[in-house]
Write a protein that holds these residues in place. Structure first.
Motif, PDB file in Angstrom:
ATOM      1  N   HIS A 183       0.840  -1.211   0.000  1.00  0.00           N
ATOM      2  CA  HIS A 183       0.000   0.000   0.000  1.00  0.00           C
ATOM      3  C   HIS A 183       0.870   1.255   0.000  1.00  0.00           C
ATOM      4  CE1 HIS A 183      -3.675  -2.310   0.806  1.00  0.00           C
ATOM      5  NE2 HIS A 183      -3.005  -2.964   1.723  1.00  0.00           N
ATOM      6  N   SER A 184       1.835   1.318  -0.890  1.00  0.00           N
ATOM      7  CA  SER A 184       2.825   2.394  -0.783  1.00  0.00           C
ATOM      8  C   SER A 184       2.945   3.253  -2.025  1.00  0.00           C
ATOM      9  CB  SER A 184       4.200   1.788  -0.470  1.00  0.00           C
ATOM     10  OG  SER A 184       4.618   0.927  -1.513  1.00  0.00           O
ATOM     11  N   HIS A 185       1.995   3.185  -2.953  1.00  0.00           N
ATOM     12  CA  HIS A 185       2.071   4.072  -4.111  1.00  0.00           C
ATOM     13  C   HIS A 185       1.749   5.508  -3.695  1.00  0.00           C
ATOM     14  CE1 HIS A 185       2.854   1.200  -7.287  1.00  0.00           C
ATOM     15  NE2 HIS A 185       1.992   0.378  -6.728  1.00  0.00           N
ATOM     16  N   ILE A 186       2.245   6.449  -4.466  1.00  0.00           N
ATOM     17  CA  ILE A 186       2.109   7.860  -4.114  1.00  0.00           C
ATOM     18  C   ILE A 186       0.649   8.296  -4.247  1.00  0.00           C
ATOM     19  CG2 ILE A 186       2.791  10.199  -4.765  1.00  0.00           C
ATOM     20  CD1 ILE A 186       5.386   9.003  -5.823  1.00  0.00           C
ATOM     21  N   SER A 187       0.129   8.876  -3.172  1.00  0.00           N
ATOM     22  CA  SER A 187      -1.256   9.353  -3.153  1.00  0.00           C
ATOM     23  C   SER A 187      -1.310  10.659  -2.378  1.00  0.00           C
ATOM     24  CB  SER A 187      -2.175   8.309  -2.513  1.00  0.00           C
ATOM     25  OG  SER A 187      -1.760   8.036  -1.188  1.00  0.00           O
ATOM     26  N   LEU A 188      -2.449  11.342  -2.453  1.00  0.00           N
ATOM     27  CA  LEU A 188      -2.590  12.630  -1.774  1.00  0.00           C
ATOM     28  C   LEU A 188      -2.744  12.468  -0.268  1.00  0.00           C
ATOM     29  CD1 LEU A 188      -4.972  14.500  -4.250  1.00  0.00           C
ATOM     30  CD2 LEU A 188      -2.476  14.572  -4.112  1.00  0.00           C
ATOM     31  N   ARG A 189      -3.214  11.314   0.192  1.00  0.00           N
ATOM     32  CA  ARG A 189      -3.385  11.089   1.623  1.00  0.00           C
ATOM     33  C   ARG A 189      -3.120   9.625   1.917  1.00  0.00           C
ATOM     34  NH1 ARG A 189      -7.106   9.577   5.316  1.00  0.00           N
ATOM     35  NH2 ARG A 189      -8.776   9.179   3.819  1.00  0.00           N
ATOM     36  N   ALA A 190      -2.600   9.363   3.100  1.00  0.00           N
ATOM     37  CA  ALA A 190      -2.293   7.996   3.485  1.00  0.00           C
ATOM     38  C   ALA A 190      -3.569   7.209   3.783  1.00  0.00           C
ATOM     39  CB  ALA A 190      -1.394   7.997   4.725  1.00  0.00           C
TER      40      ALA A 190
END
Length: 703
Positions: A177-184
């Protein structure tokens, strides 16, 4: 880019958690090691050829066993002259043209030259056979030939290595679950919504790869069939993992959550995949469009493999005590929070250049930078702003990979020109950042007296000397033994080897040092460096590299695809090409470049700008070097600016969600608008002023 479930562990600088096991290390480490081996083999082969020539004259002829000549050096010249004249007379009997007898003297001279040439071939063969009896020459030439074959193999293998490292590491990143996103991801709903959109994006990519293979096979293009299968198998695995994650609830996460917040946890690459895939399906009815766009990335496989190597360098750096030792040398000066902020950000520029991009550096030591600034007493918003800014200054310095990619795609500029101008841009941004921090300070500037701080600081520098010696020896070895100077082209090969050596020494030296004393009551303890043995730390660094490589390269790949969509859809054609003045052209370019930097990864954005906007800038009379300096500064401004603000996202992830909540709380307690939004506004303001100066001052002075 960090695993959302492990944000705090990652930020602490400790070894990777147990969940990052060997299965996530071996594939990536094998590909990275192969990339280094292939890169080194070309240097080594060149040196072996040079050394062989110095050992044996005509080594180029002796390195292979010559076939025996088939000509006869002792043939009868007069008999051949007579034979040729007889053949000419026989042919003339059947011709209506008058017979002209051949000139015997001309034939004789030609045959004599052939005889001499044949004799030379026999002499060369005899010389070759005589010297080839030397077992030393045979053994040496065998080794040299084997190294040469590895170098040639490496040229063809680059595309397979790139596709392999993208997909294998993307699979690791998806599982973590570590792809770049705006929020964790914080709730089960977040995880399921994120997985659902990744499923749709991965399905579109899989459909495109399958269709592209079918088109290639129908057209008879079988140049790289395994590349097609790698894409298909990789996207199939990503799709399957997304299905499992969507259907299975993660019991480690609490239930609940809201839909709007869940949409922010969807990886940026998934949004890009959905936009690009739906465009090709609905607007162009071209199912293979996304896979075709990925060819642009594969064509520059060596550059993107270097990105993976730089990420590995950053994670290996994180496993050493180098950053901690540098801060140990600064700490005796007891600098005021604003001064320590300036020093840390300026020092961060050099490793940013060596790790290839601002994001890689933030992942590696962003947590440590934030902690050290906080230890000086700095408020959290300032520490956050400085950490986000720390990766933005070094991208214009040698040997940053972004500059190398620009020079490789644009023949109008060279790396030397760009790095020379980059030094001036770095000085400008350094002055602006320092001035901004000092102007907004809240306390008087202070530091320890030099007579107290200098001896302690010099003493703290002593442990750094062995690291400097090891790095110097490594670089010297490549320079003199492999004839490869350390520069922007060799750095991706030399730096991983150097960091592995430094890691080995770091482990050895730490075992022989006493444990630091516990901090006094009320003091903030320095962040503990990574612990464990050599192999444990090497595995931990490589495992973390796998996660970040997957997240970064997937974002780059889809940025390339999205750039292709913008180009094919004619969006870039909406940009005017005829301007009334160079000032108007620069204004439009600056606005567009900042927007591109806000939404796209730097390397994909560089490809898009090179293919579209760069020619407009040149036609408008803007100097190519000046234009690309504007591009780099505009991109860095974009990475600090919402809605995505990549550097802000990475800073949030490396400091952890709990610290981020405290930062928000501290900001809300402020009275003025600037102080409430300082963590976002300060870096944006600095880079915006820098961009305006870089863009317009050269025009004003006639550059």
């Amino acid at each position: 880019m960090l695993a959302t479930h492990q944000a705090h562990a990652s930020a602490s600088g400790q070894a990777a958690p147990r969940s990052q096991s060997l299965w996530s290390v071996l594939p990536a480490s094998l590909i990275l090691l192969l990339a280094i081996i292939f890169g080194t083999s070309s240097y080594l082969h060149s040196q072996l050829l040079s050394f062989g020539q110095s050992m044996w004259n005509d080594y180029g002829m002796l390195r292979h066993a010559m076939p025996a000549p088939t000509c006869d050096a002792h043939f009868d010249i007069e008999q051949r002259i007579a034979d040729q004249i007889a053949r000419a007379e026989a042919q003339a009997a059947d011709s209506i043209l008058p017979f002209r007898a051949p000139n015997p003297d001309s034939i004789r001279r030609s045959l004599q030259a052939q005889q001499v040439q044949c004799a030379e071939q026999h002499l060369a063969y005899a010389h070759n056979q005589q010297l080839r009896q030397s077992s030393l020459l045979v053994a040496y030439s065998s080794v040299e030939a084997a190294v040469g074959e590895v170098a040639v193999m490496g040229l063809d293998a680059q595309k397979y290595l790139l596709v392999g490292v993208i997909l294998l590491c993307a699979l690791v990143g998806t599982l973590q679950h570590s792809h770049i996103s705006l929020r964790a991801i914080r709730t089960q709903r977040d995880a399921q919504v994120s997985a659902l959109f990744q499923l749709f994006g991965n399905l579109l990519l899989l459909l495109s790869a399958v269709r592209w293979r079918a088109i290639a096979m129908d057209s008879g293009d079988s140049a790289s069939p395994w590349v097609h299968w790698l894409w298909i198998v990789g996207f199939s695995a990503l799709t399957l993992v997304s299905v499992v994650q969507m259907l299975r609830r993660d019991r480690q996460l609490p239930s609940g959550g809201n839909w709007l917040g869940a949409l922010l946890t969807i990886p940026v690459y998934a949004y890009m995949a959905l936009i690009s895939g739906l465009y090709f399906l609905l607007a162009e009815h071209y199912q293979a469009g996304m896979a075709v766009q990925l060819i642009k990335m594969v064509k520059h496989a060596d550059l993107y493999i270097n990105v993976a190597l730089y990420v590995w360098v950053g994670m290996l750096l994180k496993q050493t005590r180098l950053a901690h030792l540098v801060f140990d040398a600064i700490r005796p000066w007891k600098l005021a929070p604003e001064l320590i902020t300036i020093v840390v950000v300026l020092l961060a520029a050099l490793p940013t250049a060596f790790t290839g991009a601002s994001g890689i550096f933030l992942i590696a030591v962003g947590g440590l930078i934030y902690h050290e600034i906080r230890m000086s007493g700095a408020r959290r918003p300032l520490a956050f702003a400085a950490t986000a800014m720390s990766g933005s200054m070094g991208v214009v310095l040698n040997p940053c990979l972004m500059v190398v990619i620009i020079a490789s795609l644009n023949k109008q500029v060279t790396t030397t020109q760009l790095f020379d101008s980059g030094h001036n841009v770095f000085l400008l941004t350094a002055v602006l950042f320092s001035a901004m921090v000092l102007l907004t300070r809240r306390n008087p500037l202070s530091c320890a007296p030099a007579r107290e701080a200098l001896p302690a600081s010099l003493k703290a520098l002593i442990p750094l000397l062995p690291y400097v010696v090891i790095a110097t020896v490594s670089i010297t070895f490549f320079h003199f033994v492999l004839n490869q100077r350390f520069n922007e082209f060799s750095a991706p090969t030399i730096l991983p080897v150097t960091l592995i050596l430094l890691l080995g020494y770091d482990v050895w030296s730490r075992k022989r040092q006493p444990q630091p004393a516990a901090p006094a009551a009320g003091e903030v303890a320095p962040m503990a460096p990574a612990s464990g043995g050599f192999w444990q730390r090497l595995i931990a660094g490589t495992a973390e590299s796998s996660i970040h490589i997957g997240a970064l390269l997937m974002l780059m790949a889809l940025s390339v695809v999205l750039g292709g969509v913008l180009e094919r859809a004619g969006v870039m054609e909406l940009f005017p090409t005829d301007f009334s003045s160079i000032w108007m052209a620069m204004t439009m370019l600056v606005a567009v470049l900042v927007v591109i930097g806000m939404f796209m990864d730097p390397y994909g954005a560089i490809i898009l700008v090179s293919a579209t906007i760069a020619s407009i800038a040149y036609q408008s009379g803007i100097d190519p070097v000046h234009f690309w300096m504007v591009v780099l500064v505009a991109f860095e401004l974009g990475y600090l600016t919402p809605p995505i603000a990549l550097n802000q996202i990475l800073t949030r992830q490396v400091i952890g969600d709990d610290e981020m909540d405290l930062t928000h709380a501290e900001s809300r307690a402020e009275q003025t608008w600037w102080r409430r939004h300082e963590r976002l506004v300060m870096p944006v303001t600095v880079m915006a002023i820098a961009l305006l100066l870089v863009a317009y001052v050269p025009l004003a002075v006639g550059y």
